[in-house]
Design a protein around this motif. Sequence first.
Motif, PDB file in Angstrom:
ATOM      1  N   PRO A  72     -12.090  -5.036  -5.703  1.00 46.17           N
ATOM      2  CA  PRO A  72     -12.038  -3.563  -5.592  1.00 46.17           C
ATOM      3  C   PRO A  72     -10.809  -3.145  -4.800  1.00 46.17           C
ATOM      4  O   PRO A  72     -10.466  -3.775  -3.786  1.00 46.17           O
ATOM      5  CB  PRO A  72     -13.321  -3.216  -4.843  1.00 46.17           C
ATOM      6  CG  PRO A  72     -14.214  -4.419  -5.008  1.00 46.17           C
ATOM      7  CD  PRO A  72     -13.313  -5.594  -5.096  1.00 46.17           C
ATOM      8  N   VAL A  73     -10.142  -2.104  -5.238  1.00 46.69           N
ATOM      9  CA  VAL A  73      -8.939  -1.626  -4.544  1.00 46.69           C
ATOM     10  C   VAL A  73      -9.354  -0.838  -3.298  1.00 46.69           C
ATOM     11  O   VAL A  73     -10.261  -0.006  -3.376  1.00 46.69           O
ATOM     12  CB  VAL A  73      -8.100  -0.742  -5.469  1.00 46.69           C
ATOM     13  CG1 VAL A  73      -6.852  -0.223  -4.725  1.00 46.69           C
ATOM     14  CG2 VAL A  73      -7.689  -1.515  -6.707  1.00 46.69           C
TER      15      VAL A  73
ATOM     16  N   SER B  99      -3.359  -9.287  -1.626  1.00 48.54           N
ATOM     17  CA  SER B  99      -4.070  -8.164  -2.241  1.00 48.54           C
ATOM     18  C   SER B  99      -3.136  -7.001  -2.550  1.00 48.54           C
ATOM     19  O   SER B  99      -3.558  -6.008  -3.152  1.00 48.54           O
ATOM     20  CB  SER B  99      -5.210  -7.702  -1.338  1.00 48.54           C
ATOM     21  OG  SER B  99      -4.721  -7.299  -0.063  1.00 48.54           O
ATOM     22  N   ASP B 100      -1.863  -7.101  -2.165  1.00 50.79           N
ATOM     23  CA  ASP B 100      -0.882  -6.070  -2.525  1.00 50.79           C
ATOM     24  C   ASP B 100      -0.530  -6.115  -4.007  1.00 50.79           C
ATOM     25  O   ASP B 100       0.059  -5.163  -4.531  1.00 50.79           O
ATOM     26  CB  ASP B 100       0.406  -6.246  -1.717  1.00 50.79           C
ATOM     27  CG  ASP B 100       0.209  -5.987  -0.228  1.00 50.79           C
ATOM     28  OD1 ASP B 100      -0.786  -5.328   0.126  1.00 50.79           O
ATOM     29  OD2 ASP B 100       1.047  -6.458   0.564  1.00 50.79           O
ATOM     30  N   TYR B 101      -0.866  -7.222  -4.675  1.00 44.28           N
ATOM     31  CA  TYR B 101      -0.549  -7.387  -6.103  1.00 44.28           C
ATOM     32  C   TYR B 101      -1.812  -7.088  -6.899  1.00 44.28           C
ATOM     33  O   TYR B 101      -2.774  -7.838  -6.844  1.00 44.28           O
ATOM     34  CB  TYR B 101      -0.014  -8.797  -6.364  1.00 44.28           C
ATOM     35  CG  TYR B 101       1.212  -9.092  -5.527  1.00 44.28           C
ATOM     36  CD1 TYR B 101       2.486  -8.748  -5.979  1.00 44.28           C
ATOM     37  CD2 TYR B 101       1.086  -9.668  -4.261  1.00 44.28           C
ATOM     38  CE1 TYR B 101       3.595  -8.985  -5.186  1.00 44.28           C
ATOM     39  CE2 TYR B 101       2.193  -9.902  -3.462  1.00 44.28           C
ATOM     40  CZ  TYR B 101       3.451  -9.560  -3.941  1.00 44.28           C
ATOM     41  OH  TYR B 101       4.556  -9.772  -3.144  1.00 44.28           O
TER      42      TYR B 101
ATOM     43  N   SER C  75       3.641  -1.288  -7.181  1.00 42.26           N
ATOM     44  CA  SER C  75       3.478  -0.246  -6.165  1.00 42.26           C
ATOM     45  C   SER C  75       4.855   0.336  -5.844  1.00 42.26           C
ATOM     46  O   SER C  75       5.891  -0.199  -6.250  1.00 42.26           O
ATOM     47  CB  SER C  75       2.853  -0.831  -4.905  1.00 42.26           C
ATOM     48  OG  SER C  75       3.762  -1.723  -4.270  1.00 42.26           O
ATOM     49  N   ARG C  76       4.871   1.399  -5.088  1.00 42.11           N
ATOM     50  CA  ARG C  76       6.152   2.023  -4.731  1.00 42.11           C
ATOM     51  C   ARG C  76       7.001   1.081  -3.875  1.00 42.11           C
ATOM     52  O   ARG C  76       8.221   0.984  -4.073  1.00 42.11           O
ATOM     53  CB  ARG C  76       5.899   3.335  -3.988  1.00 42.11           C
ATOM     54  CG  ARG C  76       5.566   4.492  -4.911  1.00 42.11           C
ATOM     55  CD  ARG C  76       5.365   5.788  -4.155  1.00 42.11           C
ATOM     56  NE  ARG C  76       4.144   5.773  -3.359  1.00 42.11           N
ATOM     57  CZ  ARG C  76       3.694   6.795  -2.649  1.00 42.11           C
ATOM     58  NH1 ARG C  76       4.367   7.932  -2.627  1.00 42.11           N
ATOM     59  NH2 ARG C  76       2.564   6.694  -1.959  1.00 42.11           N
ATOM     60  N   SER C  77       6.363   0.391  -2.947  1.00 40.11           N
ATOM     61  CA  SER C  77       7.126  -0.531  -2.103  1.00 40.11           C
ATOM     62  C   SER C  77       7.667  -1.703  -2.915  1.00 40.11           C
ATOM     63  O   SER C  77       8.776  -2.201  -2.639  1.00 40.11           O
ATOM     64  CB  SER C  77       6.263  -1.030  -0.944  1.00 40.11           C
ATOM     65  OG  SER C  77       5.169  -1.798  -1.410  1.00 40.11           O
ATOM     66  N   GLN C  78       6.915  -2.158  -3.913  1.00 43.50           N
ATOM     67  CA  GLN C  78       7.397  -3.244  -4.775  1.00 43.50           C
ATOM     68  C   GLN C  78       8.561  -2.782  -5.648  1.00 43.50           C
ATOM     69  O   GLN C  78       9.483  -3.547  -5.903  1.00 43.50           O
ATOM     70  CB  GLN C  78       6.233  -3.775  -5.608  1.00 43.50           C
ATOM     71  CG  GLN C  78       5.226  -4.561  -4.782  1.00 43.50           C
ATOM     72  CD  GLN C  78       3.886  -4.741  -5.464  1.00 43.50           C
ATOM     73  OE1 GLN C  78       3.620  -4.157  -6.511  1.00 43.50           O
ATOM     74  NE2 GLN C  78       3.020  -5.545  -4.859  1.00 43.50           N
TER      75      GLN C  78
END
Length: 234
Positions: A233-234, A216-218, A78-81
Motif C-alpha cells: 500500500p502506498v 519503497s520509493d519505487y 516520482s518528481r524526485s526521480q
Amino acid sequence: MMISIPLFLTQEHPCSYLEAERAQSVFVHPSYPVTTPIYARLLEQGFRRSGDEIYAPHCSHCSACIPVRLPVAKFKLSRSQKRCLNKNIDTQAIVKPAVFEQAHYDMYLRYQEIRHSDGSMANASPEDYLGFLGSSWCDTRFVEFSIHNELAGVAVIDQFEHAWSAVYTFFEPKFSSYSLGVYAVLWQIEQAALQKKDFLYLGFWIKACKKMAYKSDYQPIQTFIDNQWIEMPV
C-alpha cells in the motif's frame, strides 16, 4: 516442477540492520549445485545471494526484512526521480563482464570508507570484493557509469529469463550530488523493461532501517509476505 534443496540455519548473531536485534539466516547448503535458473526460482521465494552464498532471513522473533520487487512495466516516476534523471542526462552506461578491474576496486574501497567505514568490507581484499559481488554460477554483469568521461559508479546486476536482480551499487564519493544510487535503479528499471523482463528484484526492504527503507520509493513495489507477492500500500 518441485525441487528439493538442502538448507541449513545459522546461529543467532547481531543484526546488521537493526540495533540491539539478533538475527538468523537460512542458507542453501554449499554442496548443492546452484544454477542461474535455480537461483531465479529461489529469488521468487524471497532468497538473495552474497557471492555464491544464497540466503534468506529466518529470525524467530522478527520479520522486519521483507523481500521486494518491482513490476517494471508498471513503474511510475516520482518528481524526485525525474529530477535525478535530468541531473544524469549525460551520464553514460556500459555493461561489462563481472570481472576484476583495478579502477572499480579502488573506487569500491573509497566508497566503503565514506559510506560504511565501520563495515566488514571497508578493507576488502580484491578476493573479498569479487567474492561478495561476483558469482561462479550466476549471469552477473557490472554496469559502469561515467560522468564527463570519468568513472563515476558501478551497479552489479544478475540477469534471468524473466527478471533482473539489483545486487549492489557503489560510486565515486566526489559524484555524490548526482544521486547515482537512485539513478542506477532507474537505469535498471528502464533497461529491464526494454528487454521485456517482468521484474526488478531489489533485495530486502526494512522500514526501520534508513539504508534499506528507500526501496519503497519505487512504486508499485511488491512485497513477499506469507509466501506470496502482494503490492505494498502506498
